[in-house]
Enzyme design. Sequence first.
Site, PDB file in Angstrom:
ATOM      1  CG  ASP A  49      -1.015  10.149  -0.352  1.00  0.00           C
ATOM      2  OD1 ASP A  49      -1.994   9.646   0.941  1.00  0.00           O
ATOM      3  OD2 ASP A  49      -2.070  10.091  -1.196  1.00  0.00           O
TER       4      ASP A  49
ATOM      5  CG  HIS B 237      -5.273   9.354   0.751  1.00  0.00           C
ATOM      6  ND1 HIS B 237      -3.874   8.174   1.356  1.00  0.00           N
ATOM      7  CD2 HIS B 237      -6.227   8.533  -0.007  1.00  0.00           C
ATOM      8  CE1 HIS B 237      -4.811   7.444   0.452  1.00  0.00           C
ATOM      9  NE2 HIS B 237      -5.882   7.223   0.067  1.00  0.00           N
TER      10      HIS B 237
ATOM     11  CD  GLU C 134      -7.519   4.187  -2.104  1.00  0.00           C
ATOM     12  OE1 GLU C 134      -7.625   3.396  -2.396  1.00  0.00           O
ATOM     13  OE2 GLU C 134      -7.257   4.984  -1.680  1.00  0.00           O
TER      14      GLU C 134
HETATM   15  C1  ACM Z   1      -6.876   6.192  -5.654  1.00  0.00           C
HETATM   16  O1  ACM Z   1      -6.404   5.171  -6.271  1.00  0.00           O
HETATM   17  N1  ACM Z   1      -7.067   5.574  -3.940  1.00  0.00           N
HETATM   18  C2  ACM Z   1      -7.396   7.213  -6.403  1.00  0.00           C
END
Ligand code: ACM
Length: 534
Positions: free
Chosen positions: A170, A241, A308
């Site tokens: 991440d 991420h 995201e």
């Molecule tokens: C997530 O909670 N962004 C998969």
Amino acid sequence: MDLIPAPLSLAQAAGSGGYDLTAATALTGGAGAEPVAAWLRAELGAATGLPLLPGPAGIALAVDETLAAEGYRLVVDADGVRLTGGSPAGLFWGAQTLRQLLGPQAYRRGALPLDGWSLPHLVVEDAPRFGWRGLLLDVARHFLPKADVLRYVDLMAAHKLNVLHLHLTDDQGWRVEIRRYPRLTEVGSWRERSMVGFRDGERRDDRPHGGYYTQDDLREIVAYAAARHITVVPEIDIPGHSQAAIAAYPELGNHDVVDTTALRTFTDWGINPNVLNVEDGTLRFYEHVLEEVLELFPSTFVHLGGDECPKQQWRASAAAQARIKELGLADEDELQSWFIRHFDRWLAERGRRLIGWDEILEGGLAAGAAVSSWRGYEGGIAAARAGHDVVMCPEQHVYLDHRESARADEPIPVGYVRTLEDVYRYEPLPPELRQDAAAAGHVIGTQANLWTEFMDDARSVDYHAFPRVAAFAEVAWSDLPREPEARDWEGFADRMATHYARLDAMGVEYRHPDGPRPWQTRPGVLGRPHDGRP
Ligand code: ACM
């Protein structure tokens, strides 16, 4: 007997007795059953001090392929114990049931001076509702030492969960050694400091945080899990991420938009604009990473995130815009879709299957790819109707970072209130899919997710995971009424009294029903609770 998760059926003759385990009791595995017998011998041997050596009578384990693959049948009578499983996995889940029947002390790793060990005469017949009974550990936001990952494998096994989703990368950390790209861990596996609590609290710990698993560590985790019939699904989150990777290799970022050489492993929480670029070199880089990931993880599914991914850098990047034009794409969403589909194809060519967060549906998804439905049920419903396999993990229900009560002293309260009862009443299959057998069949399972921005060590992971994982396990395994209000919450709560004693024996620092212990609170650390119900 307070079994958790509840079995399909349990029959006990009224007034029937028990079968005592003694120093003379044998434990024997037939063909294909010996590894489970060896596991059971080691675990029960440690807890009871009994030798449980192979022999003609006593506890007999056998594979019976007429049973469901993960199903089992357990018979205890005056003659002893006969445990049969549809496969070694079914046998293993049956062995978990047998252990529960011996009482909480059967979970200790050394023998206490006890009066004796007895199993009630009964017949249990059992099989799981879902084939994917998952738990996500976010080892990227806060590293979870290997010993704790192994402990979680055992905790999952005790609850008949069978998929460990490891969120390995991440913005805030890269946790998997990649031989070809050593800077991923040299640079990306640690950060200078961490935000403490939600951003608005403006608190930082000014303490470096880091850690990673070597390839041998991961081989060990995978093998340890496999011996417990648990599949480890790795997640390499792309194209968002990814700041830890960009900090290690700035050429991966949108260097025509920002000075990616100035980026460090991210020290904040939240969504990050520093996403991967879409150059050929980046595709090759991640193919190389995945080549090593595939060597380590034999699971069919490989999770590539896809959640995201802010698009502002792609909008500003001449290179990204040129890629959109070259490919004839409509916009940046289609660019993300192209990026994910590239790796979908790449995995399929290697006999694997891509799974990603439900954002990967946007812009179209290749056949064979599966979806983790996290933003609610909707993504999962759409994916299942389109013929994609789905793992339901809606954040409104099974994000275990969300607070366990409305109390102000819940440690770093975020998200919705999700009590033990709420999780017990969570139903993976939404009404929209129940009348549509084909679509419902694509819901291959469900998963609870432990995101760790606000859990900085294993003790706080325990606090958030338990006891809710016990309720989740029953939802995933047992054939509960589909209507949440029809579930026997009081019955489950009664069984939990025994289960807390099992968790105590296992050393789990769960949230006590009375609330957090003083040392489990985080006074003054700001969270971000959502108001109201999900
Ligand atoms: C997530 O909670 N962004 C998969």
